[in-house]
Design an enzyme around this catalytic site. Sequence first.
Site, PDB file in Angstrom:
ATOM      1  N   ASP A   1     -61.365 -20.033 -27.423  1.00  0.00           N
ATOM      2  CA  ASP A   1     -60.678 -18.823 -26.975  1.00  0.00           C
ATOM      3  C   ASP A   1     -59.217 -18.778 -27.450  1.00  0.00           C
ATOM      4  OD1 ASP A   1     -59.234 -16.978 -25.267  1.00  0.00           O
ATOM      5  OD2 ASP A   1     -60.932 -17.035 -23.898  1.00  0.00           O
TER       6      ASP A   1
ATOM      7  N   SER B   1     -59.664 -12.855 -27.100  1.00  0.00           N
ATOM      8  CA  SER B   1     -60.706 -13.091 -26.112  1.00  0.00           C
ATOM      9  C   SER B   1     -61.388 -11.783 -25.697  1.00  0.00           C
ATOM     10  CB  SER B   1     -60.100 -13.836 -24.913  1.00  0.00           C
ATOM     11  OG  SER B   1     -61.096 -14.342 -24.067  1.00  0.00           O
TER      12      SER B   1
END
Length: 288
Positions: free
Chosen positions: A179, A42
């Site tokens: 993510d 991320s």
Amino acid sequence: MKTSKTWALVLMGGGARGLAHVGVIRVLEKHGLVPDVIAGTSMGALVGGLHAAGLSGRQLTDMLDGSGLEEALEGVKGFGLFKRSLNLFEALMLTDTKNRFIKKIGVDKSDAIEAYLKSCVGNVRIEDLPVKFLCNAVDLVSGREVMFTRGKLARALRATMSLPLVFAPVRMRGMLLLDGGVLNSAPVEAARAAGAEVAVLVDVHRPVKKAKREDLKSAYQILQRTVEVAAAASFEERARRADFVLRVPVDLGVLNFDEPRRIARKGERAAKARLEELKAAIGAASST
């Protein structure tokens, strides 16, 4: 600076808290400490991937304030919602939201975030980077973690930063990617598989605090809380597998991007405070 051990810098996710990684990188650069492997999730992958592609700590710091955004993003002024200039992440979130709305009314629109990332790194491929890099995402179709060790960097970064309900997921080869922090916010094991003898983890997680029941009403609030609780449990287990953990205390929500430079300075202070310990862990000569 030469080290006696092959080492990896593992940069975890955490939204706004992950901006502390920029400060850590600035300290490492100043002391000539170049990791053999950078592994990220991320926000950690975004910062680490841009650095692996050659962006310096200074350039990353300038990006935090939105340097170059007007040329790269369409409608970056904030649609009249902000009196001040937008920083990088506010601009990306607003642009992505606008593009999704436009697509819903039947107008084809390219992915603005991926376009911005391409403006930063071009079409460089992960396997051609000067520093070995890897990052992860989660495929909603199979329910499995996907590790990017090859392919176009901009595409991989766009996938790993696709925070649920904030950024649109990425469609790729039959997958729907979100993510990577949903399953694994600290890819320590992947860094070892890439050849690292020592895994240095930059820890920016915020321990889960008891929530107020009245703050968990909407589907969005419940989903965000579910992701937060699951990610925290996963992180604690994985963090124990790192050889050196650099803790950066950042008590902010994942979307609190108001003061990006202040967050970066927290990472800088933490890295300076434990620099000699870190050098010992990776087999670098002490400066004392």
